[in-house]
Design a protein around this motif. Structure first.
Motif, PDB file in Angstrom:
ATOM      1  N   GLU A   1       0.806  -1.224   0.000  1.00  0.00           N
ATOM      2  CA  GLU A   1       0.000   0.000   0.000  1.00  0.00           C
ATOM      3  C   GLU A   1       0.843   1.281   0.000  1.00  0.00           C
ATOM      4  OE1 GLU A   1       0.391  -1.304   4.353  1.00  0.00           O
ATOM      5  OE2 GLU A   1       0.058  -2.303   2.435  1.00  0.00           O
ATOM      6  N   GLN A   2       2.159   1.160   0.179  1.00  0.00           N
ATOM      7  CA  GLN A   2       3.053   2.317   0.199  1.00  0.00           C
ATOM      8  C   GLN A   2       3.800   2.521  -1.120  1.00  0.00           C
ATOM      9  OE1 GLN A   2       5.285   0.830   3.573  1.00  0.00           O
ATOM     10  NE2 GLN A   2       4.415   2.414   4.918  1.00  0.00           N
ATOM     11  N   VAL A   3       3.761   1.534  -1.995  1.00  0.00           N
ATOM     12  CA  VAL A   3       4.582   1.566  -3.206  1.00  0.00           C
ATOM     13  C   VAL A   3       4.238   2.747  -4.111  1.00  0.00           C
ATOM     14  CG1 VAL A   3       5.125   0.347  -5.358  1.00  0.00           C
ATOM     15  CG2 VAL A   3       5.152  -0.879  -3.183  1.00  0.00           C
ATOM     16  N   ALA A   4       2.974   2.936  -4.446  1.00  0.00           N
ATOM     17  CA  ALA A   4       2.596   4.005  -5.379  1.00  0.00           C
ATOM     18  C   ALA A   4       2.984   5.373  -4.832  1.00  0.00           C
ATOM     19  CB  ALA A   4       1.109   3.932  -5.692  1.00  0.00           C
ATOM     20  N   MET A   5       2.735   5.619  -3.569  1.00  0.00           N
ATOM     21  CA  MET A   5       3.089   6.896  -2.960  1.00  0.00           C
ATOM     22  C   MET A   5       4.600   7.131  -3.073  1.00  0.00           C
ATOM     23  SD  MET A   5       2.797   8.151   1.000  1.00  0.00           S
ATOM     24  CE  MET A   5       3.902   6.842   1.495  1.00  0.00           C
ATOM     25  N   THR A   6       5.368   6.100  -2.746  1.00  0.00           N
ATOM     26  CA  THR A   6       6.828   6.205  -2.823  1.00  0.00           C
ATOM     27  C   THR A   6       7.281   6.435  -4.261  1.00  0.00           C
ATOM     28  OG1 THR A   6       7.077   4.785  -0.886  1.00  0.00           O
ATOM     29  CG2 THR A   6       8.995   5.001  -2.337  1.00  0.00           C
ATOM     30  N   ALA A   7       6.762   5.653  -5.186  1.00  0.00           N
ATOM     31  CA  ALA A   7       7.168   5.764  -6.589  1.00  0.00           C
ATOM     32  C   ALA A   7       6.822   7.129  -7.163  1.00  0.00           C
ATOM     33  CB  ALA A   7       6.521   4.653  -7.405  1.00  0.00           C
ATOM     34  N   ASN A   8       5.633   7.625  -6.853  1.00  0.00           N
ATOM     35  CA  ASN A   8       5.215   8.910  -7.406  1.00  0.00           C
ATOM     36  C   ASN A   8       5.937  10.086  -6.768  1.00  0.00           C
ATOM     37  OD1 ASN A   8       3.226   8.356  -9.534  1.00  0.00           O
ATOM     38  ND2 ASN A   8       2.198   7.264  -7.882  1.00  0.00           N
ATOM     39  N   PHE A   9       6.599   9.864  -5.648  1.00  0.00           N
ATOM     40  CA  PHE A   9       7.410  10.903  -5.016  1.00  0.00           C
ATOM     41  C   PHE A   9       8.869  10.804  -5.465  1.00  0.00           C
ATOM     42  CE2 PHE A   9      10.065  12.352  -1.417  1.00  0.00           C
ATOM     43  CZ  PHE A   9       9.720  13.693  -1.435  1.00  0.00           C
ATOM     44  N   VAL A  10       9.463   9.635  -5.323  1.00  0.00           N
ATOM     45  CA  VAL A  10      10.898   9.463  -5.572  1.00  0.00           C
ATOM     46  C   VAL A  10      11.215   9.279  -7.058  1.00  0.00           C
ATOM     47  CG1 VAL A  10      12.921   8.047  -5.025  1.00  0.00           C
ATOM     48  CG2 VAL A  10      11.199   8.502  -3.262  1.00  0.00           C
ATOM     49  N   TYR A  11      10.323   8.624  -7.791  1.00  0.00           N
ATOM     50  CA  TYR A  11      10.574   8.298  -9.198  1.00  0.00           C
ATOM     51  C   TYR A  11       9.629   9.066 -10.115  1.00  0.00           C
ATOM     52  CZ  TYR A  11      13.203   4.517  -7.051  1.00  0.00           C
ATOM     53  OH  TYR A  11      14.092   3.797  -6.306  1.00  0.00           O
ATOM     54  N   ASP A  12       9.175  10.231  -9.685  1.00  0.00           N
ATOM     55  CA  ASP A  12       8.165  10.983 -10.427  1.00  0.00           C
ATOM     56  C   ASP A  12       8.589  11.352 -11.840  1.00  0.00           C
ATOM     57  OD1 ASP A  12      10.053  12.765  -9.302  1.00  0.00           O
ATOM     58  OD2 ASP A  12       8.625  14.425  -9.367  1.00  0.00           O
ATOM     59  N   ASP A  13       9.869  11.579 -12.087  1.00  0.00           N
ATOM     60  CA  ASP A  13      10.319  11.975 -13.416  1.00  0.00           C
ATOM     61  C   ASP A  13      10.955  10.830 -14.213  1.00  0.00           C
ATOM     62  OD1 ASP A  13      12.541  11.826 -11.750  1.00  0.00           O
ATOM     63  OD2 ASP A  13      13.578  13.484 -12.733  1.00  0.00           O
ATOM     64  N   VAL A  14      10.931   9.634 -13.679  1.00  0.00           N
ATOM     65  CA  VAL A  14      11.517   8.479 -14.371  1.00  0.00           C
ATOM     66  C   VAL A  14      10.528   7.957 -15.405  1.00  0.00           C
ATOM     67  CG1 VAL A  14      12.294   6.096 -14.062  1.00  0.00           C
ATOM     68  CG2 VAL A  14      12.980   7.847 -12.423  1.00  0.00           C
ATOM     69  N   GLN A  15      10.991   7.793 -16.626  1.00  0.00           N
ATOM     70  CA  GLN A  15      10.114   7.303 -17.687  1.00  0.00           C
ATOM     71  C   GLN A  15      10.289   5.815 -17.976  1.00  0.00           C
ATOM     72  OE1 GLN A  15       7.598   9.151 -18.924  1.00  0.00           O
ATOM     73  NE2 GLN A  15       8.309  10.585 -17.378  1.00  0.00           N
ATOM     74  N   GLU A  16      11.461   5.287 -17.656  1.00  0.00           N
ATOM     75  CA  GLU A  16      11.703   3.873 -17.939  1.00  0.00           C
ATOM     76  C   GLU A  16      10.944   2.983 -16.958  1.00  0.00           C
ATOM     77  OE1 GLU A  16      15.782   2.443 -16.384  1.00  0.00           O
ATOM     78  OE2 GLU A  16      15.953   4.621 -16.501  1.00  0.00           O
ATOM     79  N   PRO A  17      10.576   1.793 -17.403  1.00  0.00           N
ATOM     80  CA  PRO A  17       9.920   0.865 -16.472  1.00  0.00           C
ATOM     81  C   PRO A  17      10.857   0.512 -15.322  1.00  0.00           C
ATOM     82  CG  PRO A  17       9.702   0.114 -18.741  1.00  0.00           C
ATOM     83  CD  PRO A  17      10.689   1.246 -18.747  1.00  0.00           C
ATOM     84  N   LEU A  18      10.261   0.278 -14.190  1.00  0.00           N
ATOM     85  CA  LEU A  18      10.993  -0.152 -13.004  1.00  0.00           C
ATOM     86  C   LEU A  18      10.607  -1.595 -12.721  1.00  0.00           C
ATOM     87  CD1 LEU A  18      10.311   3.038 -10.865  1.00  0.00           C
ATOM     88  CD2 LEU A  18      12.434   2.470 -12.052  1.00  0.00           C
ATOM     89  N   CYS A  19      11.117  -2.144 -11.644  1.00  0.00           N
ATOM     90  CA  CYS A  19      10.664  -3.462 -11.212  1.00  0.00           C
ATOM     91  C   CYS A  19      10.485  -3.441  -9.702  1.00  0.00           C
ATOM     92  CB  CYS A  19      11.617  -4.580 -11.652  1.00  0.00           C
ATOM     93  SG  CYS A  19      13.281  -4.516 -10.990  1.00  0.00           S
ATOM     94  N   LEU A  20       9.658  -4.346  -9.241  1.00  0.00           N
ATOM     95  CA  LEU A  20       9.420  -4.505  -7.816  1.00  0.00           C
ATOM     96  C   LEU A  20      10.083  -5.789  -7.352  1.00  0.00           C
ATOM     97  CD1 LEU A  20       5.640  -3.575  -7.598  1.00  0.00           C
ATOM     98  CD2 LEU A  20       7.605  -2.133  -7.037  1.00  0.00           C
ATOM     99  N   LEU A  21      10.977  -5.673  -6.400  1.00  0.00           N
ATOM    100  CA  LEU A  21      11.583  -6.849  -5.792  1.00  0.00           C
ATOM    101  C   LEU A  21      10.677  -7.274  -4.649  1.00  0.00           C
ATOM    102  CD1 LEU A  21      15.326  -5.701  -5.581  1.00  0.00           C
ATOM    103  CD2 LEU A  21      14.086  -6.705  -7.529  1.00  0.00           C
ATOM    104  N   VAL A  22      10.150  -8.478  -4.730  1.00  0.00           N
ATOM    105  CA  VAL A  22       9.297  -9.017  -3.679  1.00  0.00           C
ATOM    106  C   VAL A  22      10.207  -9.781  -2.728  1.00  0.00           C
ATOM    107  CG1 VAL A  22       7.302 -10.454  -3.146  1.00  0.00           C
ATOM    108  CG2 VAL A  22       7.384  -9.183  -5.309  1.00  0.00           C
ATOM    109  N   ILE A  23      10.276  -9.322  -1.492  1.00  0.00           N
ATOM    110  CA  ILE A  23      11.259  -9.818  -0.531  1.00  0.00           C
ATOM    111  C   ILE A  23      10.567 -10.583   0.584  1.00  0.00           C
ATOM    112  CG2 ILE A  23      13.036  -9.102   1.109  1.00  0.00           C
ATOM    113  CD1 ILE A  23      13.187  -6.457  -0.663  1.00  0.00           C
TER     114      ILE A  23
END
Length: 120
Positions: free
Chosen positions: A44-66
């Motif tokens: 539930e925290q991923v989108a908030m974090t991504a839209n703050f820290v990676y807001d200007d990144v255009q390339e796809p990212l990946c999620l490491l499930v730990i």
């Protein structure tokens, strides 16, 4: 199995597979550069974090499930603003990563929410 997520650049994850461990704390900062922990999130925290820290990144990212039960380094829950976030104090051992999922922007241009079911 309790899981947490880490947002990663695909090329950094690939490099970690060759190196034997993952050492990126967050965007632009690694344990090798003096960062003391690896940032992680609950679904539930991923989108908030991504839209703050990676807001200007255009390339796809990946999620490491730990899988937290497989971590060799210490895991601590620490406050960031009004929420608790999981932090991994040391390198991420590769065998703790039980899945790697692509993470791409939605049609609205935002990084999308992640459901707990999608990563369990």
């Amino acid at each position: 199995m309790a899981t947490i997520l880490h947002i990663a650049f695909v090329d950094q994850w690939r490099a970690a597979l060759e190196a034997g461990s993952y050492r990126w704390s967050t965007r632009g900062k690694s344990l090798d550069d003096g960062a003391t922990f690896i940032h992680a999130s609950r679904p539930e925290q991923v989108a908030m974090t991504a839209n703050f820290v990676y807001d200007d990144v255009q390339e796809p990212l990946c999620l490491l499930v730990i899988d937290t039960g497989r971590l060799v380094s210490a895991l601590c829950e620490e406050p960031v603003g009004d929420q608790l976030f999981p932090h991994i104090y040391g390198p991420l051992n590769l065998d703790a990563v039980v899945d790697v999922q692509p993470y791409e922007r939605g049609a609205d241009g935002l990084w999308p929410a992640v459901s707990p079911q999608a990563v369990s």
